[in-house]
Design a protein around this motif. Structure first.
Motif, mmCIF file in Angstrom:
data_model
loop_
_atom_site.group_PDB
_atom_site.id
_atom_site.type_symbol
_atom_site.label_atom_id
_atom_site.label_comp_id
_atom_site.label_asym_id
_atom_site.label_seq_id
_atom_site.Cartn_x
_atom_site.Cartn_y
_atom_site.Cartn_z
ATOM 1 N N MET A 94 0.848 -1.205 0.000
ATOM 2 C CA MET A 94 0.000 0.000 0.000
ATOM 3 C C MET A 94 0.875 1.243 0.000
ATOM 4 O O MET A 94 0.696 2.148 -0.826
ATOM 5 C CB MET A 94 -0.841 -0.044 1.275
ATOM 6 C CG MET A 94 -2.161 0.618 1.189
ATOM 7 S SD MET A 94 -2.881 0.568 2.819
ATOM 8 C CE MET A 94 -4.205 -0.508 2.547
ATOM 9 N N GLY A 95 1.854 1.274 0.919
ATOM 10 C CA GLY A 95 2.740 2.434 1.013
ATOM 11 C C GLY A 95 3.558 2.598 -0.244
ATOM 12 O O GLY A 95 3.693 3.704 -0.777
ATOM 13 N N TYR A 151 10.934 3.826 -7.025
ATOM 14 C CA TYR A 151 11.715 3.064 -6.054
ATOM 15 C C TYR A 151 10.812 2.431 -5.000
ATOM 16 O O TYR A 151 11.012 1.301 -4.584
ATOM 17 C CB TYR A 151 12.748 3.964 -5.379
ATOM 18 C CG TYR A 151 13.727 4.547 -6.360
ATOM 19 C CD1 TYR A 151 14.556 3.720 -7.095
ATOM 20 C CD2 TYR A 151 13.789 5.911 -6.568
ATOM 21 C CE1 TYR A 151 15.437 4.240 -8.008
ATOM 22 C CE2 TYR A 151 14.674 6.436 -7.477
ATOM 23 C CZ TYR A 151 15.493 5.600 -8.199
ATOM 24 O OH TYR A 151 16.363 6.123 -9.103
ATOM 25 N N SER A 152 9.800 3.193 -4.588
ATOM 26 C CA SER A 152 8.867 2.657 -3.601
ATOM 27 C C SER A 152 8.150 1.437 -4.161
ATOM 28 O O SER A 152 8.004 0.418 -3.491
ATOM 29 C CB SER A 152 7.834 3.710 -3.223
ATOM 30 O OG SER A 152 8.472 4.839 -2.718
ATOM 31 N N GLY A 156 10.464 -1.515 -4.376
ATOM 32 C CA GLY A 156 10.692 -2.068 -3.047
ATOM 33 C C GLY A 156 9.503 -2.878 -2.585
ATOM 34 O O GLY A 156 9.648 -3.975 -2.040
ATOM 35 N N ALA A 157 8.300 -2.356 -2.827
ATOM 36 C CA ALA A 157 7.095 -3.058 -2.402
ATOM 37 C C ALA A 157 6.967 -4.384 -3.128
ATOM 38 O O ALA A 157 6.646 -5.414 -2.524
ATOM 39 C CB ALA A 157 5.874 -2.177 -2.658
ATOM 40 N N MET A 158 7.272 -4.357 -4.455
ATOM 41 C CA MET A 158 7.144 -5.601 -5.225
ATOM 42 C C MET A 158 8.146 -6.636 -4.750
ATOM 43 O O MET A 158 7.830 -7.813 -4.611
ATOM 44 C CB MET A 158 7.332 -5.314 -6.703
ATOM 45 C CG MET A 158 6.074 -4.742 -7.304
ATOM 46 S SD MET A 158 6.130 -4.225 -9.016
ATOM 47 C CE MET A 158 7.750 -4.427 -9.553
ATOM 48 N N SER A 168 21.387 0.887 -1.587
ATOM 49 C CA SER A 168 22.300 1.130 -2.700
ATOM 50 C C SER A 168 21.635 0.861 -4.045
ATOM 51 O O SER A 168 22.173 1.226 -5.079
ATOM 52 C CB SER A 168 23.532 0.238 -2.548
ATOM 53 O OG SER A 168 23.143 -1.096 -2.353
ATOM 54 N N GLU A 169 20.480 0.235 -4.036
ATOM 55 C CA GLU A 169 19.813 -0.073 -5.292
ATOM 56 C C GLU A 169 18.562 0.783 -5.499
ATOM 57 O O GLU A 169 18.369 1.353 -6.556
ATOM 58 C CB GLU A 169 19.399 -1.559 -5.323
ATOM 59 C CG GLU A 169 20.584 -2.481 -5.191
ATOM 60 C CD GLU A 169 20.181 -3.823 -4.625
ATOM 61 O OE1 GLU A 169 19.000 -4.168 -4.685
ATOM 62 O OE2 GLU A 169 21.066 -4.527 -4.102
ATOM 63 N N ILE A 170 17.714 0.845 -4.485
ATOM 64 C CA ILE A 170 16.421 1.507 -4.671
ATOM 65 C C ILE A 170 16.158 2.516 -3.559
ATOM 66 O O ILE A 170 15.075 2.559 -2.973
ATOM 67 C CB ILE A 170 15.278 0.476 -4.769
ATOM 68 C CG1 ILE A 170 15.369 -0.556 -3.642
ATOM 69 C CG2 ILE A 170 15.272 -0.205 -6.102
ATOM 70 C CD1 ILE A 170 14.160 -1.440 -3.553
ATOM 71 N N VAL A 171 17.169 3.354 -3.249
ATOM 72 C CA VAL A 171 17.090 4.444 -2.266
ATOM 73 C C VAL A 171 16.697 3.921 -0.890
ATOM 74 O O VAL A 171 17.549 3.617 -0.075
ATOM 75 C CB VAL A 171 16.143 5.564 -2.725
ATOM 76 C CG1 VAL A 171 16.302 6.783 -1.829
ATOM 77 C CG2 VAL A 171 16.409 5.947 -4.152
ATOM 78 N N ALA A 172 15.392 3.796 -0.601
ATOM 79 C CA ALA A 172 15.009 3.212 0.677
ATOM 80 C C ALA A 172 13.842 2.274 0.484
ATOM 81 O O ALA A 172 13.128 1.957 1.432
ATOM 82 C CB ALA A 172 14.673 4.288 1.684
ATOM 83 N N GLY A 173 13.578 1.871 -0.774
ATOM 84 C CA GLY A 173 12.494 0.941 -1.020
ATOM 85 C C GLY A 173 11.150 1.563 -0.705
ATOM 86 O O GLY A 173 10.911 2.733 -0.992
#
Lengths: 165, 350
Positions: free
Chosen positions: B134-135, B143-144, B147-149, B238-243
């Motif tokens: 959701m977030g 990036y979010s 990260g969620a996926m 290092s890959e997706i900022v902070a997911g």
């Protein structure tokens, strides 16, 4: 590890492929590191006292109430960063000069120590001062008022120079 | 058995509220201790000293961090889906907090002594991933979303081996009730399920390797479920900022953070309950045993595993995505199924 094989899968032994023993090795290293002594210095309270060989802020030697400097301008000439500006004036004594204006731009200075090396009078030396801060670019240009340091405070560096220069 | 709050106040609404509040009162100081532990242990392992300025040797650092997060501006991106974006951190935290409902603290205290405790933990454990998706999705940030996926893929993969571990212990214990599982393991230390459980006979010693493998399988899966290093690919900086929490700030970020720490305790507590005898004393029933010592043993053992998680975090590098899938599906799942069959056999012959 068998380094004669080509692929990683062939090179590794079964225990290495299992990963757990290697993991345990890594874990034991970090666990041991936890209890080793730390060398961090709590800076503003615990300051570092440099030895005579330290090249800090360049200063002018003040001896018996006046500078040793004779304003020959060699330091200004040799300075690779062109940080030093000297303007000479004459003293009452014949054939003797003194720096009317002696400025070091501390933003330019690279602490190479060439000025000290080239100085024929040992009048400019590197001090132990490593805490430099300025609030403006103008503030970073040190004049004679801030450059002159009594010779007693520079004894370590002068002794070092006597031995190694 | 039973609940000391009900014994003290009686079965009424006040007692129920008190029971609800006790885990919350536990989580807040625990989260502060865990954050401090994270900072200090990480520093020591890297030959640093860690925070030293706030309080004696920096012990008040987590308090300062919480105050900082409270004071920070709470930013919601304009293109984000606001209701979902604002709801997500709380859902993640609720998922972690709900699991506390069935975590016993002692013989005399379990917030809710339902007889499906293990199943309940497993169910609400998957709740966090809804909040994460959701977030991540509502943030409207690539990036979010990535990260969620990644988080979904990871949690689905690692829930299966974790589920097989739960199933194995449920099979051998014959129950899903937390308190009964722990009670089965009380007595001498070799009654713990990591040493084969209480059922008698020398034959159980043949099965100890399976229990140890299950223990390791659950330890690894629990790291993946809490998104901790070496399984922190959903937030790999290092890959997706902070997911999934790239766009979060202030108190909402703190909620994600607290949920992570609460989850760390939950999985540690489950390891302790399933394999290490929960609140029962390692010295048998005669020494340092009882409801008060029970709290000490339960929380102490769980804190040890929280320490292990921190320790692992500062030791191991992050797994690649394909390595993560390989480990989950091709190593842990077959291993846990094999162990489940062995333990089912042990349960059958007993």
């Amino acid at each position: 590890m068998n380094t004669n094989k080509n692929t990683e899968a062939q090179r590794l032994t079964f225990a290495e492929k299992l990963y757990l023993p290697e993991l345990a090795k890594g874990m034991s290293i970090t666990f041991r590191e936890m209890f080793k002594p730390k060398f961090t210095r709590q800076y503003p309270e615990q300051r570092w006292d440099p030895t005579g060989s330290y090249r800090g802020r360049p200063v002018l030697v003040l001896e018996e109430g006046k500078e040793r400097c004779v304003a020959c301008g060699l330091c200004s000439l040799v300075c690779p960063a062109m940080a030093i500006e000297v303007q000479a004036a004459e003293t009452e004594n014949e054939k003797e000069r003194y720096p009317e204006k002696f400025e070091i731009n501390m933003l330019r200075c690279i602490y190479c120590g060439f000025c000290e090396e080239v100085c024929p009078e040992e009048a400019i030396v590197m001090s132990k001062d490593y805490e430099l801060l300025f609030s403006s670019q103008k503030d970073a240009i040190y004049g004679k008022d801030r450059l002159l340091v009594p010779v007693e405070q520079l004894q370590d560096r002068l002794d070092f120079l006597k031995e190694y220069k | 058995m039973g609940n000391f709050v009900f014994d003290l106040i009686g079965k009424n609404i006040v007692a129920a509220l008190v029971i609800c509040i006790i885990p919350l009162v536990f989580i807040l100081p625990y989260a502060l201790i865990a954050i401090l532990g994270e900072l200090k242990i990480g520093a020591w392992m890297q030959d640093r000293v860690g925070p030293m300025r706030t309080g004696w040797k920096g012990v008040l650092q987590p308090v300062a961090e919480v105050v900082k997060l409270l004071q920070k501006e709470d930013i919601t991106p304009t293109i984000a889906n606001k209701p979902l974006f604002n709801l997500a951190p709380f859902i993640v935290f609720i998922g972690a907090f709900a699991a506390f409902a069935v975590l016993p603290f002692s013989e005399k205290f379990i917030p809710s002594g339902i007889n499906l405790g293990l199943f309940f933990v497993f169910a609400v454990g998957s709740f966090a991933v809804i909040g994460i998706v959701m977030g991540g999705w509502a943030s409207n940030n690539k990036y979010s979303l990535l990260g969620a996926m990644r988080s979904v893929a990871q949690i689905i993969s690692y829930e299966l081996p974790a589920g097989m571990v739960f199933l194995s212990i449920a099979t051998i214990a014959g129950t899903l009730d937390m308190q009964t599982i722990i009670l089965n393991q009380s007595g001498p230390i070799w009654n713990w399920y990591i040493f084969g459980g209480p059922q008698g006979g020398a034959i159980k010693f043949l099965f100890i390797p399976f229990f140890v493998i299950l223990f390791i399988v659950y330890l690894i899966s629990s790291l993946a479920e809490t998104n901790r290093t070496p399984f922190d690919i959903p937030e790999g900086e290092s890959e997706i900022v902070a997911g999934y929490h790239t766009e979060y700030s202030g108190m909402k970020f703190a909620m994600f953070f607290m949920a992570e720490y609460a989850n760390m305790y939950v999985v540690s507590a489950i390891i302790v309950i399933l394999f290490l005898g929960g609140w029962s004393s390692p010295f048998g029933t005669s020494f340092m045993d009882g409801p008060i010592w029970g709290i000490f043993w339960m929380v102490g053992k769980a804190f040890f595993f929280v320490f292990v998680q921190i320790w692992l975090r500062w030791t191991l590098p992050r797994l690649r995505v394909d390595q993560l899938m390989y480990l989950g599906w091709k190593v842990l799942l077959p291993l846990s199924i094999a162990c489940f069959m062995a333990i089912a056999f042990l349960a059958m012959i007993n």
